[in-house]
Design a protein around this motif. Structure first.
Motif, short mmCIF file in Angstrom:
data_model
loop_
_atom_site.label_atom_id
_atom_site.label_comp_id
_atom_site.label_asym_id
_atom_site.label_seq_id
_atom_site.Cartn_x
_atom_site.Cartn_y
_atom_site.Cartn_z
N ASP A 159 -27.12 37.04 -52.11
CA ASP A 159 -27.86 35.81 -52.28
C ASP A 159 -27.39 35.63 -53.83
O ASP A 159 -27.46 34.42 -54.31
CB ASP A 159 -29.33 36.19 -52.46
CG ASP A 159 -30.02 36.15 -51.10
OD1 ASP A 159 -29.30 35.68 -50.40
OD2 ASP A 159 -30.96 36.96 -50.63
N ASP A 160 -27.29 36.51 -54.81
CA ASP A 160 -26.78 36.43 -56.21
C ASP A 160 -25.49 35.44 -56.21
O ASP A 160 -25.04 34.65 -56.78
CB ASP A 160 -26.78 37.61 -56.90
CG ASP A 160 -27.83 38.36 -57.20
OD1 ASP A 160 -29.02 37.60 -57.38
OD2 ASP A 160 -27.92 39.60 -57.26
N ILE A 161 -24.60 36.07 -55.37
CA ILE A 161 -23.21 35.45 -55.12
C ILE A 161 -23.48 33.99 -54.85
O ILE A 161 -22.93 33.01 -55.40
CB ILE A 161 -22.23 36.13 -54.11
CG1 ILE A 161 -22.02 37.50 -54.75
CG2 ILE A 161 -21.15 35.25 -53.72
CD1 ILE A 161 -21.31 38.36 -53.73
N PHE A 162 -24.20 33.79 -53.73
CA PHE A 162 -24.49 32.24 -53.37
C PHE A 162 -25.02 31.49 -54.54
O PHE A 162 -24.71 30.35 -54.54
CB PHE A 162 -25.08 32.01 -51.86
CG PHE A 162 -24.39 32.39 -50.97
CD1 PHE A 162 -23.30 31.13 -50.47
CD2 PHE A 162 -24.28 33.59 -50.01
CE1 PHE A 162 -22.27 31.52 -49.17
CE2 PHE A 162 -23.36 33.76 -48.97
CZ PHE A 162 -22.49 32.62 -48.55
N SER A 163 -25.99 32.06 -55.18
CA SER A 163 -26.61 31.30 -56.29
C SER A 163 -25.53 30.90 -57.24
O SER A 163 -25.73 29.69 -57.76
CB SER A 163 -27.65 32.45 -56.83
OG SER A 163 -28.43 31.68 -57.99
N ILE A 164 -24.67 31.52 -57.59
CA ILE A 164 -23.69 31.58 -58.73
C ILE A 164 -22.93 30.49 -58.07
O ILE A 164 -22.49 29.47 -58.93
CB ILE A 164 -22.81 32.65 -59.23
CG1 ILE A 164 -23.88 33.70 -59.95
CG2 ILE A 164 -21.54 32.32 -60.07
CD1 ILE A 164 -23.23 35.08 -60.04
N LEU A 165 -22.11 30.37 -56.86
CA LEU A 165 -21.34 29.41 -56.45
C LEU A 165 -22.30 28.28 -56.27
O LEU A 165 -21.62 27.11 -56.47
CB LEU A 165 -21.02 29.97 -54.98
CG LEU A 165 -20.13 31.23 -54.84
CD1 LEU A 165 -19.70 31.48 -53.49
CD2 LEU A 165 -18.93 31.36 -55.70
N ASN A 166 -23.45 27.95 -56.30
CA ASN A 166 -24.02 26.88 -55.79
C ASN A 166 -24.24 26.34 -57.17
O ASN A 166 -23.91 25.08 -57.45
CB ASN A 166 -25.71 27.19 -55.29
CG ASN A 166 -26.43 25.89 -54.89
OD1 ASN A 166 -26.17 25.41 -53.99
ND2 ASN A 166 -27.03 25.45 -55.79
N PHE B 68 -27.47 33.90 -69.95
CA PHE B 68 -28.81 33.55 -70.67
C PHE B 68 -30.02 33.38 -70.06
O PHE B 68 -30.84 32.84 -70.77
CB PHE B 68 -28.36 32.03 -71.54
CG PHE B 68 -27.31 32.40 -72.63
CD1 PHE B 68 -27.66 33.07 -73.77
CD2 PHE B 68 -26.01 32.01 -72.63
CE1 PHE B 68 -26.56 33.38 -74.66
CE2 PHE B 68 -25.07 32.21 -73.58
CZ PHE B 68 -25.21 32.71 -74.59
N GLY B 69 -30.09 33.73 -68.86
CA GLY B 69 -31.52 33.88 -68.30
C GLY B 69 -31.99 32.71 -67.93
O GLY B 69 -33.17 32.70 -67.32
N PHE B 70 -31.31 31.67 -67.53
CA PHE B 70 -31.70 30.16 -66.86
C PHE B 70 -31.62 30.51 -65.39
O PHE B 70 -31.05 31.30 -64.82
CB PHE B 70 -30.74 29.16 -67.04
CG PHE B 70 -30.80 28.62 -68.40
CD1 PHE B 70 -31.72 27.81 -69.17
CD2 PHE B 70 -29.79 29.22 -69.41
CE1 PHE B 70 -31.69 27.23 -70.28
CE2 PHE B 70 -29.82 28.64 -70.85
CZ PHE B 70 -30.87 27.79 -71.37
N GLU B 71 -32.71 29.84 -64.92
CA GLU B 71 -32.84 29.88 -63.40
C GLU B 71 -31.65 29.15 -62.67
O GLU B 71 -31.25 28.29 -63.16
CB GLU B 71 -34.21 29.28 -62.94
CG GLU B 71 -35.39 30.20 -63.51
CD GLU B 71 -35.53 31.53 -62.58
OE1 GLU B 71 -35.29 31.64 -61.69
OE2 GLU B 71 -35.72 32.51 -63.46
#
Length: 300
Positions: A15-22, A289-292
């Motif tokens: 899920d983290d991977i797809f979040s970064i790719l998104n 930097f902690g951004f959503e």
């Protein structure tokens, strides 16, 4: 260690991977990304090994996000006086830097930085990990196929010394791709399944070539014709699937691991990887930097 550090692909769930790719897909490769209030963020890039793409795409991403960026030069620093990596990094933390991007020749150097509280982004450690390169590779593959599941990927060359091969295998295995390796027997790696190169070329949807990492002791004796034995030459290129693509983390050696004419061929996505590197590294800095994550979904 700060929870927003990125040291290894093992730090990221799928899920983290797809979040970064998104997030990467929603960024622009330009100065048009002003939605993040990072104009006061102070970032240092500490590269203890030579780098062009990783170093300057991180710098490009940081500048485009509005960060204040400093580049560290080990040759003119207190490292020359015997200062340890921990003390160098602790110094940057103490004098007010908000995040550090580090490349270092020692495998898993970050294990010596457990007391550091600011985010650390691993830009490559020895032959161990290269998470930002892996993420840009994933973005390039996803842009092409819109999935990872059941894709056939062959990674070719100096597997033993390649942090890219290690990171990409970890992520692609978890994302459902079929990953195999090919190259000289002395550069194979335990736990990395091997396929004959000529069979793999016809089987693969993605052909990723790697350079010979002489700086880590890789060497072939006897004046071997590496390109024709282990590289991507024109004859092998002609047998690739119609939709298959060529990738390479670079720097590439034209005429060694890949025929010079194929670097910018129709199937090549090598320079697309470089462009994607800026987008992915923007997303990584955003996460540091902690951004959503952005709410709009373009990767699922």
């Amino acid at each position: 260690m700060n929870k927003h550090s990125l040291l290894s692909m093992k730090d990221l769930s799928t899920d983290d991977i797809f979040s970064i790719l998104n997030d990467a897909r929603l960024f622009n490769i330009s100065y048009r990304d002003w939605q993040l209030p990072l104009h006061k963020a102070l970032v240092a890039n500490l590269f203890f090994e030579p780098s062009t793409r990783t170093h300057f795409s991180f710098a490009s991403a940081q500048h485009q996000l509005g960060c204040q960026v400093e580049d560290f030069n080990a040759e003119t620093s207190s490292v020359q006086k015997g200062e340890t990596l921990y003390d160098t990094v602790k110094t940057f933390e103490a004098i007010g830097y908000d995040a550090l991007v580090i490349r270092h020749p020692k495998d898993e150097y970050f294990k010596y930085l457990e007391g550091i509280q600011i985010p650390i982004i691993n830009a490559g450690d020895g032959a161990g990990n290269h998470p930002s390169q892996c993420l840009l590779d994933l973005l390039t593959i996803y842009d092409e196929f819109n999935t990872f599941k059941d894709l056939n990927v062959v990674i070719v060359g100096d597997i033993l010394h390649s942090r890219v091969a290690a990171s990409d295998k970890d992520a692609l295995d978890r994302l459902g791709a079929n990953v195999v390796f090919a190259g000289p027997e002395q550069w194979q790696r335990e736990g990395f399944p091997v396929m004959d190169l000529d069979e793999a070329i016809e089987w693969a949807d993605v052909v990723m070539m790697l350079r010979i990492q002489k700086e880590r002791g890789a060497a072939l004796s006897g004046g071997i014709d590496y390109l024709n034995r282990y590289g991507l030459n024109k004859e092998r290129y002609s047998r690739m699937k119609e939709h298959a693509i060529i990738m390479h983390p670079a720097p590439f050696n034209r005429g060694v691991e890949i025929d010079g004419d194929l670097v910018e061929s129709e199937k090549s996505r090598i320079f697309k990887q470089m462009s994607n590197g800026v987008l992915v590294r923007k997303a990584i800095m955003k996460r540091a930097f902690g951004f959503e994550p952005f709410k709009e979904e373009v990767c699922k």
